[in-house]
Design an enzyme around this catalytic site. Structure first.
Site, mmCIF file in Angstrom:
data_model
loop_
_atom_site.group_PDB
_atom_site.id
_atom_site.type_symbol
_atom_site.label_atom_id
_atom_site.label_comp_id
_atom_site.label_asym_id
_atom_site.label_seq_id
_atom_site.Cartn_x
_atom_site.Cartn_y
_atom_site.Cartn_z
ATOM 1 N N PHE A 1 0.870 -1.176 0.000
ATOM 2 C CA PHE A 1 0.000 0.000 0.000
ATOM 3 C C PHE A 1 0.905 1.223 0.000
ATOM 4 O O PHE A 1 1.648 1.456 0.951
ATOM 5 C CB PHE A 1 -0.923 0.040 1.216
ATOM 6 N N ASP B 1 9.524 2.895 1.238
ATOM 7 C CA ASP B 1 8.353 3.610 1.738
ATOM 8 C C ASP B 1 8.319 3.432 3.253
ATOM 9 O O ASP B 1 7.905 2.389 3.763
ATOM 10 C CB ASP B 1 7.096 3.053 1.083
ATOM 11 N N LYS C 1 3.244 10.669 7.960
ATOM 12 C CA LYS C 1 2.594 10.234 9.191
ATOM 13 C C LYS C 1 3.226 10.849 10.437
ATOM 14 O O LYS C 1 2.948 11.983 10.778
ATOM 15 C CB LYS C 1 2.529 8.710 9.257
#
Length: 417
Positions: free
Chosen positions: A157, A242, A271
């Protein structure tokens, strides 16, 4: 109803006397339904606790999906944001600011980046991955333009914008928006032989999450990451990690990939970087990779905003000065060990305070609801899997309160099925 301390915007949104059910009715009438019906209307947070519009208290074990690294309303971070906003709020990318420059330097230092490394700031993780996708497209291999393929993993994802979505493997996310940008191939997760078969001179980049969060907290082994580094370097492909969910102390280290002892060509972050304030970053390692995107080839209006970069600087400072990485390591180890001993838990995975655990029945969504009713916020990325990504300042006592409550939560969920 319990009394809930008013926020500074109380009068603007007229919260006084409004129950959660009334807010949810107004939500459905005014917001797009892409998230379904929200589970609660939250009005205030402090540390690892939040309160809803009806005054109920919850222990936040999801942290805004690994975002609130220092919990809610951290006094130092909020004071820095307020100070910066009262001084200089936004300047556009025609100018820069001291906070933008200082944050870039800090990230390069934390990543132990080689000479010539650079940073590009974004507003989110998907934007950071979109920039990385364009970086990969520029790695053509020279005049022959032979590198056209990008490798990602099954279960990946990387976001929901079109380039990042092309890297994401879940068909339910992809199918409604096809055709997506081409050239992306998904290979089996964690299979070194499949990686060897896929990586050749036609590959421009390999995108990897050191730990796949949305797939249920599945870690790649250090051996896999080292193999990926060796294979990509051999053929001139970029290794792009990532670390949107795993970076900035989430695993007890600044970057989850540290354990493998490798230097990737690029890292994407977001985040936890802003401690709750929206910011992302693409960190390119070394002069060759950093020069792939030149002036005019990418941009952003809000990326590197003075307030966002000030928030990130404050977050990094607090993590360093308040021994947060050690806390994430210790409390994470305690949680994983205790979870593994609970009846009904079949497997526990993760590092630091990014934890996934599997159940012995397909009741995870019901467990999330039962936990919410009991005052705990958790997440279910799969029918048998629970994900925890609490603030990195979670205490052992708070973790123990969840551990003590979980057997009854699980039984309630099973009884409801």
């Amino acid at each position: 109803m319990n009394t809930v301390e008013k926020s500074p915007v109380t009068e603007l949104v007229e919260t006084t006397g409004h129950a959660g059910s009334e807010w949810l009715s107004r939500y459905s009438s005014s917001l797009m339904g892409v998230f379904g019906t929200p589970q609660r209307v939250l009005v205030r947070g402090s540390g690892c606790l939040v309160w809803d519009a009806d005054g109920k208290e919850y222990l936040d074990l999801l942290g805004g999906i690994a975002v609130n690294a220092l919990g809610h309303a951290h006094p130092f971070v909020t004071s820095v944001i307020a100070s910066q906003l009262s001084t200089l709020g936004h300047v556009s990318n025609f100018f820069t600011s001291p906070t933008q420059i200082a944050l870039a330097e800090k990230l390069l230092a934390l990543a132990d980046a080689p000479a010539g490394s650079k940073v590009f700031f974004t507003n989110s993780g998907t934007e950071a991955n979109e920039a990385a996708f364009k970086l990969a497209r520029r790695n053509t291999g020279g005049s022959n333009t032979k590198r056209t393929k990008i490798i990602a993993l099954e279960g990946a994802f990387h976001g929901r914008t079109m380039g990042a979505l092309a890297l994401t493997s879940k068909e339910a996310y992809r199918t409604p928006f096809e055709p997506l940008p081409g050239g992306v191939e998904h290979i089996p997760f964690g299979d070194i032989e499949a990686l060897k078969d896929a990586v050749d001179e036609t590959v421009a980049a390999v995108f990897l999450e050191p730990i796949q969060g949305e797939a249920g907290v599945r870690p790649l082994s250090p051996e896999y990451l080292r193999a990926a580094r060796e294979l990509t370097a051999r053929v001139g492909a970029l290794l792009i990690l990532d670390e949107v969910q795993t970076g900035i102390g989430r695993t007890g280290k600044w970057f989850a990939s540290e354990e493998a002892g490798i230097v990737p060509d690029a890292i994407t972050l977001a985040k936890g970087l802003g401690g709750g304030f929206p910011i992302g970053a693409l960190v390119t390692m070394g002069e060759q990779t950093s020069s792939l995107l030149s002036a005019g080839q990418h941009g952003t209006t809000f990326g590197g905003n003075p307030v966002a970069t000030a928030a990130a600087l404050a977050t990094l400072h607090a993590i360093e000065s308040q021994n947060v990485l050690a806390n994430a390591t210790a409390v994470g180890e305690h949680l994983r060990s205790a979870l593994a001993a609970l009846p009904g838990v079949t497997e526990v995975r993760g590092a630091g305070l990014l934890i996934g655990f599997d159940l012995d029945a397909d009741v995870a969504p019901a467990v999330v609801q039962a936990a919410l009713d009991a005052g705990f916020i958790i997440n279910s990325p799969g029918p048998r899997t629970i994900r925890l990504a609490p603030p990195l300042v979670l205490t052992t006592a708070q973790a123990d309160s969840f551990l003590a409550a979980f057997p009854a939560i699980l039984q309630t969920a099973k009884d409801a099925q």
